[in-house]
Structure formats: structure tokens, C-alpha cells
Design a protein around this motif. Structure first.
Motif, PDB file in Angstrom:
ATOM      1  N   SER A  24      40.096  76.331  74.790  1.00  0.00           N
ATOM      2  CA  SER A  24      38.778  76.965  74.789  1.00  0.00           C
ATOM      3  C   SER A  24      38.514  77.727  73.487  1.00  0.00           C
ATOM      4  CB  SER A  24      38.642  77.911  75.980  1.00  0.00           C
ATOM      5  OG  SER A  24      39.672  78.884  75.964  1.00  0.00           O
ATOM      6  N   GLU A  53      38.940  69.471  75.851  1.00  0.00           N
ATOM      7  CA  GLU A  53      39.127  69.900  77.240  1.00  0.00           C
ATOM      8  C   GLU A  53      40.403  70.733  77.413  1.00  0.00           C
ATOM      9  OE1 GLU A  53      38.670  66.550  76.422  1.00  0.00           O
ATOM     10  OE2 GLU A  53      36.514  66.710  76.753  1.00  0.00           O
ATOM     11  N   GLU A  54      41.339  70.614  76.491  1.00  0.00           N
ATOM     12  CA  GLU A  54      42.630  71.293  76.618  1.00  0.00           C
ATOM     13  C   GLU A  54      42.632  72.726  76.097  1.00  0.00           C
ATOM     14  OE1 GLU A  54      46.182  68.238  76.256  1.00  0.00           O
ATOM     15  OE2 GLU A  54      44.809  68.042  74.541  1.00  0.00           O
TER      16      GLU A  54
END
Length: 52
Positions: A20, A17-18
Motif C-alpha cells: 500500500s 495489490e501486495e
């Protein structure tokens, strides 16, 4: 997840989630979130990188 282990024993972890994306340019490992560099690591300091 990205797990970066440094020669001095320090460990940095990035959850999915941190970030991309990520890239390696030959000298540095770069962690990217929405086209912004959020982590920049000199490969001379790193023992290992694990990407799961």
C-alpha cells in the motif's frame, strides 16, 4: 509494481495489490502493506529500484 534488482542479480517484484506504500530512509528501502513493513532492503545491496 515495484521491481528491486540486487547487485547479486536477484530480482524482487511487488505487485500493486501486495503493498500500500513504500519509503526510503536514506539507508533502506521499505515496502509497506497497511502500516506493516513487509519488505526491508539495505540500499548497499541494491542496483536499482523501479516503481510503475
Amino acid at each position: 509494481m515495484i521491481k528491486i534488482v540486487f547487485k547479486n542479480g536477484r530480482v524482487d517484484e511487488w505487485s500493486k495489490e501486495e503493498y500500500s506504500d513504500y519509503k526510503y530512509d536514506g539507508k533502506c528501502f521499505i515496502v509497506i502493506k497497511d502500516n506493516q513493513w513487509i519488505g526491508f532492503y539495505n540500499m548497499d545491496s541494491i542496483t536499482s529500484i523501479t516503481i510503475k
